[in-house]
Design a protein around this motif. Structure first.
Motif, PDB file in Angstrom:
ATOM      1  N   SER A  66      28.535  41.023  16.153  1.00 42.62           N
ATOM      2  CA  SER A  66      29.092  42.164  17.246  1.00 42.62           C
ATOM      3  C   SER A  66      30.538  41.711  17.700  1.00 42.62           C
ATOM      4  O   SER A  66      30.932  40.650  17.294  1.00 42.62           O
TER       5      SER A  66
ATOM      6  N   LYS B 219      31.144  40.398  20.807  1.00 41.71           N
ATOM      7  CA  LYS B 219      31.061  39.218  21.236  1.00 41.71           C
ATOM      8  C   LYS B 219      31.074  37.947  20.406  1.00 41.71           C
ATOM      9  O   LYS B 219      31.802  37.081  20.452  1.00 41.71           O
ATOM     10  N   THR B 220      30.160  38.115  19.347  1.00 43.46           N
ATOM     11  CA  THR B 220      30.082  36.911  18.500  1.00 43.46           C
ATOM     12  C   THR B 220      31.530  36.918  17.595  1.00 43.46           C
ATOM     13  O   THR B 220      31.928  35.724  17.255  1.00 43.46           O
TER      14      THR B 220
ATOM     15  N   GLU C  37      34.573  37.606  18.617  1.00 42.27           N
ATOM     16  CA  GLU C  37      35.594  36.831  19.286  1.00 42.27           C
ATOM     17  C   GLU C  37      35.089  35.106  19.565  1.00 42.27           C
ATOM     18  O   GLU C  37      36.180  34.311  19.371  1.00 42.27           O
ATOM     19  N   LYS C  38      34.020  34.733  19.717  1.00 43.21           N
ATOM     20  CA  LYS C  38      33.510  33.411  19.578  1.00 43.21           C
ATOM     21  C   LYS C  38      33.987  32.971  18.368  1.00 43.21           C
ATOM     22  O   LYS C  38      34.496  31.703  18.262  1.00 43.21           O
TER      23      LYS C  38
END
Length: 351
Positions: free
Chosen positions: A184, A186-187, A189-190
Motif C-alpha cells: 500500500s 503507507k507501507t 513510504e515506510k
C-alpha cells in the motif's frame, strides 16, 4: 415362481448379480491403449500441434525472462569477483548500483542501466529483479551495501502501485513475493524511508527515482495514484527530520513521463489484462524474434512505454541521462537543474 422370496416377502437378488464388476487386466490394457491412441490422434493434428508448441515455447520463454539474471553486472557477480581478486581492489573500484524492479532490470523493456554503463567510466551494477515490490527490494539492501557503492539509485514502486490498485494483483504480489501484507502507499513510504536510511548510513550517495506513469492516459485513476506515489518519493528524498532524516537526491521520472504522455494525441489507460498480454508478447518479440523496441512501441500505438508499464527506448534514454547528471553533480551538494534533462530539478544535500 417369480423367483425366490425371503421371509419378508421381498425378492432376493441372485448372488452373482450382487458382486461388483471387475475388469480383467486385458480389458484395462485395451482401455488404456484406446485412450492413448485417441490422445495421440488428437495431438497429431497439425493445428493442435502448432498451438501446443506455441504455448509451451511461450510459457518457457516468459518463465526464463522473468527469472533470468545478468551473470556479469549484478551485486552477486561483483561480490564473487571481489572475493576471487581479494579486497585490495575494493576501495579503488567502488561501483554504482542501480536498485529496483523490472524497469531497472531491463529485460522486458529498454535497458537504461546498460545505456548508463556505456556512457559512464566505471563499474555500474544492475540490481533490478523482475516482479518485486519495495518490501522485496528492502530485503536485498544488505547485498548492495556489501558492494560498498559510491552511488545508488533506487527506482521502485510500480508493482506496489499495481498491487494497491487491484485486489487481484495485490493478492498475487503478496503470495508470490512472500509478503506479510498487500503493498500500500503507507507501507511503501515506510519501506522506502528505511531503504534510503540504510544506504545513506553505509556511505553511499543516494538518488530516489519516482516510478513512471502507469498507462499513458494522464487522466486515469492509475496515474492519479501514481502521482501520489511520486509525491511520497519526493517527500522521502527531501526529508531531513525525524528518525530517517538524511536528505538525498530526487529524480522526477514520473513528472517527466507524465509530461511526455500529455504531448501524445491520445493515451491508452492501464489495464491489467492488456498489460499481461502485451508483456507476454514482448518476451517473444524481444527474446525470440529479436525485434526492435521502437517498432514494437509504434505497432502498439504507444509513446512512452512498450506495454503500459515498462519504458520505451526514448524514456529509458532520458532516464539514463538523468542518472548520469546525478552522478556528475553528486559532489556539488546544491540545487541545480540537470544539464541532460532541462526543466527537471534534482535536489542534493549533505548526507
Amino acid at each position: 415362481r417369480m423367483g425366490s422370496i425371503g421371509k419378508a416377502g421381498i425378492h432376493q437378488i441372485p448372488k452373482h448379480l450382487c458382486q461388483p464388476t471387475r475388469s480383467s487386466p486385458a480389458m484395462r490394457r485395451r482401455t488404456a491403449r484406446k485412450v492413448w491412441e485417441d490422445a495421440a490422434a488428437f495431438c497429431s493434428d497439425p493445428v493442435v500441434s502448432c498451438v501446443g508448441w506455441a504455448f509451451l515455447i511461450s510459457g518457457l520463454t516468459i518463465l526464463r525472462v522473468a527469472t533470468m539474471d545478468d551473470d556479469r553486472h549484478t551485486p552477486k557477480a561483483f561480490l564473487k569477483r571481489k572475493k576471487q581478486l581479494g579486497n585490495g581492489v575494493e576501495k579503488a573500484n567502488s561501483p554504482i548500483v542501480c536498485l529496483g524492479d523490472s524497469i531497472t532490470r531491463g529485460n522486458l523493456s529498454a535497458d537504461w542501466v546498460g545505456s548508463l554503463r556505456d556512457e559512464w567510466q566505471g563499474s555500474v551494477l544492475n540490481a533490478g529483479v523482475n516482479m518485486q515490490c519495495s518490501q522485496n527490494i528492502q530485503q536485498r539492501v544488505d547485498e548492495v551495501i556489501a558492494c560498498k557503492p559510491s552511488h545508488v539509485t533506487v527506482l521502485v514502486g510500480t508493482n506496489d502501485l499495481k498491487a494497491a490498485l487491484s485486489p487481484i494483483e495485490g493478492y498475487m504480489y503478496q503470495v508470490f513475493g512472500d509478503l506479510p501484507e498487500v503493498p500500500s502507499l503507507k507501507t511503501y513510504e515506510k519501506t522506502l524511508a528505511d531503504i534510503k536510511h540504510r544506504l545513506v548510513q553505509a556511505g553511499a550517495q543516494v538518488a530516489l527515482v519516482s516510478p513512471p506513469v502507469l498507462g499513458e492516459d494522464v487522466q486515469s485513476e492509475a496515474n492519479q495514484r501514481a502521482a501520489e506515489f511520486a509525491a511520497v518519493v519526493r517527500k522521502v528524498a527531501e526529508s531531513h527530520g525525524g528518525e530517517h532524516g538524511e536528505q538525498c537526491t530526487y529524480l522526477p521520472l514520473f513528472e517527466h513521463t507524465y509530461s511526455a504522455c500529455e504531448a501524445l494525441p491520445s493515451g491508452r489507460p492501464y489495464s491489467g489484462m492488456n498489460f499481461f498480454a502485451w508483456c507476454c508478447l514482448l518476451c517473444w518479440d524481444m527474446h525470440i524474434l529479436q525485434r526492435d523496441l521502437a517498432d514494437i512501441q509504434k505497432e502498439r500505438n504507444l509513446g512512452v512505454t512498450v506495454d503500459l508499464v515498462h519504458l520505451g527506448p526514448k524514456a529509458a534514454k532520458e532516464l539514463a541521462e538523468m542518472v548520469h547528471g546525478f552522478l556528475q553533480s553528486s559532489h556539488e551538494r546544491a540545487r541545480f537543474v540537470s544539464p541532460h534533462v532541462p526543466g527537471y530539478e534534482m535536489i542534493e544535500a549533505s548526507c
